[in-house]
Enzyme design. Structure first.
Site, short mmCIF file in Angstrom:
data_model
loop_
_atom_site.label_atom_id
_atom_site.label_comp_id
_atom_site.label_asym_id
_atom_site.label_seq_id
_atom_site.Cartn_x
_atom_site.Cartn_y
_atom_site.Cartn_z
N LYS A 1 -15.55 13.23 38.71
CA LYS A 1 -16.99 13.38 38.43
C LYS A 1 -17.70 13.85 39.71
O LYS A 1 -17.40 13.38 40.82
CB LYS A 1 -17.53 12.04 37.97
N SER B 1 -23.01 9.10 31.18
CA SER B 1 -23.29 10.25 31.99
C SER B 1 -22.04 11.04 32.37
O SER B 1 -22.16 12.17 32.84
CB SER B 1 -24.02 9.81 33.26
N SER C 1 -21.53 4.48 31.13
CA SER C 1 -21.26 5.90 31.37
C SER C 1 -19.81 6.34 31.42
O SER C 1 -19.55 7.53 31.54
CB SER C 1 -21.95 6.33 32.68
#
Lengths: 489, 95, 475
Positions: C68, C143, C167
């Site tokens: 990420k 997210s 997330s």
């Protein structure tokens, strides 16, 4: 105009002390005064994304030492908090500090109580381009993050201080104490000791506090005193004119004596404190506290003052002066030790500490109140010897002062100077003094008559006559004794 | 429950220069969220200590030993305004 | 379908060790696929295979990992999905990523995400939304939408994400893969761009539970640079359980009973999965988490509050975007942040600043932290009687792009099943448990702090019984 109202100043001090650890408060960057800009930084003290703080163990140790020296209560458990505001010298947009659970609470130093002591990180250095180098009037600034993250201890006093002089003297005591602890360089000119003052005034005898203002960035003891004094005067003028004192932050300019507001009311900060989630609580364990206690010096200034008074019989004010200005106390104790030797040697006239202490003042007068007696030409042994000579009436008090002046100028042994200058005391042993006393009485029969009648004030001119004739070498007390003897029958 | 003035005040604290449309929208959106959140204030939380730390650890301390700092060229590599071996910014006093 | 791509990470590592598969070939296969991605899952793809050799005997054998964009990777863009960090290349690498690299999992790509990890749909990225491989008109969740989509679409064998309020778990559910939120403190946060410091945790996205255990094993561990990281007690084992005999599972009706909160299809799937668990020997009973319904509100005070402080460093002074640098200082700050941050980030900064502000702290932030204490207590009590708490991971399947953008509160409500576990700092995993209207549904198991081994075992047994096959959406 209320010219007759007496105002009482109420002053509290907020002191920031940079600790002399090797590394910063929350990262391993090495502290180094004067390093080239931005060469002592890392992700943590630059506030880079993703960086995290880790507490410096030695900073906690120094913090506890300071708390113990100031007789504070050391919190069993204390927390770090974030203090949020925006400024270029604050890389994270918050300062890691302590809020409602500080390391130390309460305490006292001298006659001023301590409110709290806590740890935090220093801001970076904001430098201004532009002619004066000061904020107002420059266009561009630049930041050096070397200093950012330096461990700071903030010491907040209670508003127990009542004059600008007292503020200065207390600050000196605090500095002496901290220097003895070895936790900081405490040098105001280098910024390792910084002092802000909270100042208000109120009618004498009132118990309510007036509105206080904050004075910032006074970077010498003299400026602290002058800044506070200027602010007291400014507030008096306001109140006398019927105007209120506004709560504001002021900057004192020592060159002009002006006080300028630093922040307007609408910039008043809402710091939005909350516990620092990147750190865990600090528990001051019994081990940590006793390690700090063990590291304290054998005797701190406040204890030294008490010992001077209690064991050496010094007057309270003298005891405090010598204890709070370590250089005076150190010099005095060395002289006292030397005097003990002298007394033994001479087999008589053992010098009382109080008597020796009376000679420190005259020495300081001659070398300047900011000078360290240890770096003068007068060794502690010399001062002790001189004081002993006076006690033994080998030299008059007045003559001794002349000797002291010469010692300050050239150093050396007082005995040598006395002999060389012929300043040895005249006593009545060889009858010479008695003759001079008779001459004085004959020269001023009026004064003699008054003394005979019991008016001792008239003795002055008679003593003065003999002193002039002996060029101050006779002991005033001895002269007086002889005059009285002559005129008592 | 959050009016324009409050939004502007908070935006100033947070250094966000919202435009007019954003201010109005923010007032509406935040009010709606806060309305929902209000419910927690009805709970009886008398005597409940706030969680300030999630993990049960204390005294995580670092020895006072120096570690290498970043070289300056790396430190300044992405500075928007390198100036005098440092980070240039508008002066705080400038209006 | 490329054989290499069909291997799970564990299988690939084993084949590389055995000499059947070449690590460089595997990396290149994935690299090409990532570079050709149409889901907008990536913000950076390695331009070439790693040139320096793997550490000898590195347990992960060169199986590449997608990371990420929230994680700092030295010299490689790390932008947290934000314009304010566009092009930012950190001078250091996050600890967990360095650990993975040392273990032999080289960096394949940085994945797209909601800006600063704030969002449940990956529509808040400055670099465009990510598409769900199951239906490209729908969101992958957030997210960590990019990481989830990449793994589901077979563009990366496994990936790292972060979980603050769901997330990792929620996008895993919406994309039909496995996502683990570890116990708070198990993985280092050093180098992980902070959203909410007391909630953020790094965790794995994988195709199956075994891969999750393997990846987690090489992420976990105390980091001296993170004061909130912990020594994990014991080793992370690869799961082997094939049944759930003797396990007591609790269903928190305070959450799952929420009227109208959970889509019928999701609820149906949940009930079916529960039955499956019973068939494997687990006992299922309702359990109480009395303060769980307030968790969302507490979360949406605590997380934004911490975020408002964590994001204050983005001010245009030292790195990243700067706007109006020729104006006065306050102007520069305010314009930089106005232009650099997206709408959701600004919303949360405002909410957080308000919750901490003078006069409001006690009512909002202070109260939320008390609710948090109660929620942690609720879980502790529940775990006296139950081994794990189970819920659907997400109340809905993947929704359409744009469907919830106009209603922030509706978007926040997506998180209500995931957030309680985050507040309590406990471990929770989502595994794919089937489809509803052709879209994946996730099943969440939550266990006490440091229960990952048992959790992974239980998840593994259930996974076998469910038999979910997501291979059809691999590109």
């Amino acid at each position: 105009m209320n010219a007759t109202v007496e105002y009482e100043p109420v002053i509290g001090l907020e002191i920031h002390v940079q600790l002399s650890t090797r590394t910063k408060m929350f990262c391993g960057c090495e502290l180094s005064f004067g390093a080239p800009p931005n060469t002592r930084t890392c992700p943590t003290c630059l506030g880079l994304p993703g960086a995290l703080p880790v507490v410096n163990e030695r900073a906690i140790h120094f913090g506890i030492m300071i708390g113990l020296a100031l007789e504070c209560e050391i919190a069993e458990r204390s927390l770090f908090h974030r203090k949020n505001y925006f400024y270029p010298d604050l890389p994270k947009g918050y300062q890691i500090s302590q809020y409602d659970v500080p390391l130390c609470r309460g305490g006292r130093l001298g006659d001023v109580r301590i409110h709290r002591v806590h740890l935090e990180e220093d801001a970076a250095k904001l430098n201004h381009l532009g002619a004066s180098g000061r904020i107002h009037g420059s266009d561009r600034s630049w930041v050096d993050f070397n200093r950012g993250g330096t461990p700071l201890v903030e010491i907040v006093s209670e508003p127990d201080i009542r004059s600008s002089d007292q503020a200065r003297e207390w600050l000196i005591l605090l500095r002496t104490t901290l220097r003895q602890l070895g936790v900081s360089d405490v040098d105001m000119s280098q910024g390792s000791l910084r002092c802000d003052a909270n100042v208000s005034i109120r009618p004498a005898g009132a118990s309510e506090l007036g509105t206080k203002t904050e004075l910032k960035n006074m970077n010498s003891f003299a400026f602290v005193a002058r800044g506070i004094e200027a602010e007291i005067e400014r507030q008096k003028r306001l109140l006398d004119a019927g105007e209120p004192v506004e709560q504001e932050t002021l900057h004192f300019d020592p060159t002009t004596g002006n006080l300028t507001p630093l922040r307007s009311k609408e910039e008043a900060h809402d710091y939005r404190y909350f516990p620092e989630p990147d750190l865990v609580p600090v528990l001051a364990t019994a081990e940590m506290v006793s390690a700090a206690r063990d590291a304290l010096p054998a005797e701190l200034p406040a204890e030294r003052a008490a010992r001077f008074e209690r064991e050496l019989g010094l007057h309270a004010d003298t005891a405090r002066l010598f204890a709070f200005r370590a250089e005076l106390g150190d010099y005095f104790e060395q002289a006292l030790a030397a005097a003990g030797g002298n007394g033994a040697r001479d087999g008589g006239a053992e010098l009382e500490p109080v008597e020796l202490s009376n000679w420190i003042g005259p020495l300081v007068e001659r070398i300047g109140s900011d000078a360290d007696p240890a770096s003068s030409n007068v060794t502690p042994e010399s001062l002790a010897a001189l004081a002993t000579m006076v006690k033994a009436r080998e030299v008059s008090r007045d003559a001794a002062r002349e000797v002291l002046t010469l010692l300050v100028q050239e150093g050396g042994d007082p005995r040598t100077i006395v002999e060389r200058e012929g300043l040895g005391a005249i006593s009545d042993d060889d009858g010479g003094l008695g003759e001079l006393v008779d001459q004085a009485i004959a020269a001023d029969p009026d004064a003699a008559e008054k003394v005979r009648a019991g008016n001792m004030k008239a003795i002055g001119p008679l003593v003065g006559y003999v002193m002039r004739e002996t060029k101050g070498r006779a002991d005033g007390g001895e002269i007086t004794r002889l005059i009285r003897e002559r005129l008592s029958n | 429950m959050l009016d324009r003035d409050q939004v502007l005040h908070v935006a100033r604290l947070a250094r966000l220069e919202l435009n007019d449309e954003e201010v109005d929208r923010m007032a509406a959106e935040l009010s709606k969220v806060l309305d929902h959140i209000e419910a927690i204030r009805e709970l009886d939380l008398e005597g409940v200590p706030p969680t300030s730390h999630v993990i049960d650890v204390v005294n995580v301390l670092r020895a006072d030993e120096p570690e290498p700092s970043l070289p300056r060229d790396i430190v300044l590599a992405q500075a928007p305004e390198p100036l005098n071996d440092g980070f240039g910014v508008p002066s705080p006093g400038a209006v | 379908m490329n054989e290499l791509i069909d291997l799970t990470a564990t299988q690939a590592a084993e084949r590389i060790r055995a000499g059947d598969v070449d690590a460089a070939e595997l990396f290149e296969a994935y690299r090409e696929r990532a570079a050709a991605d149409e889901l907008n899952a990536f913000t950076w793809v390695a331009p070439e295979s790693p040139t320096n050799g793997l550490p000898a005997n590195a347990p992960l054998r060169g199986v590449p990992v997608a990371v990420k964009d929230l994680f700092c990777t030295e010299g490689v863009p790390s932008q947290a999905g934000s314009k304010i960090l566009e092009g930012y290349r950190p001078p250091y690498t996050a600890t967990v990523i360095a650990k993975l690299s040392d273990a032999g999992a080289p960096l394949l790509a940085k994945t797209n995400q909601d800006e600063f990890a704030m969002g449940s749909s990956n529509e808040n990225s400055a670099f465009g939304p990510v598409l769900n491989p199951w239906d490209r008109t729908r969101v992958p969740g957030g997210s960590s939408g990019g990481s989830a989509a990449a793994v589901a679409a077979g563009l990366a064998p496994w990936a790292i994400g972060t979980d603050t309020g769901g997330s990792i778990r929620q996008p895993a559910a919406l994309c039909g893969i496995v996502g683990l939120k570890p116990t708070y403190g198990a993985c280092s946060r050093y180098g992980m761009i902070a959203f909410a410091s007391s909630l953020d945790q790094a965790g794995p996205f994988t195709r199956d539970v075994t891969d999750a255990a393997l990846l987690f094993r090489h992420m976990v561990g105390r980091d001296r640079r993170d004061s909130t990281s912990l020594d994990y007690p014991g080793e992370i084992e690869l799961p082997r359980a094939e049944d759930l005999k003797g396990l007591r599972l609790g269903v928190p009706e305070d959450l799952t009973g929420a009227a109208g909160g959970i889509e019928p299809g999701v609820r149906e799937n949940f009930e079916a999965t529960i039955k499956l668990a019973e068939g494997l020997g687990a006992s299922i009973e309702p359990c109480r988490l009395p303060h769980a319904p307030q968790a969302l509100s507490a979360y949406y005070l605590i997380a934004p509050a911490e975020a408002s402080a964590n994001l204050a460093r983005f001010d245009g002074v030292r790195y990243g975007l700067r706007v109006d640098g020729d104006k006065d200082l306050i102007r520069m700050y305010s314009r930089t942040r106005e232009v650099g941050f997206g709408a959701e980030v600004k919303r949360r900064i405002m909410l957080g600043t308000y919750a901490l502000s003078s006069g409001y702290y006690d009512a909002y932030y202070g109260t939320a932290q008390k609710v948090r204490t109660k929620i942690a207590e609720d879980f502790r009590s529940a775990f006296d009687r139950f081994d794990f708490i189970v819920t659907p991971t997400s109340p809905c399947v993947a929704f359409e792009l744009g469907a919830k953008l106009d209603d922030p509160l509706a978007m926040y409500l997506n998180d209500f099943l995931a957030v309680p576990m985050s507040l309590a700092g406990i471990a929770a995993i989502s595994i794919p448990s089937g489809l509803s209207d052709g879209l994946p549904v996730g099943f969440q198991l939550a266990g006490p702090a440091f229960s990952e081994n048992r959790l992974l075992d239980a998840a593994h047994a259930l996974e076998r019984a469910i038999g979910f096959d997501g291979s059809r959406v691999r590109v």
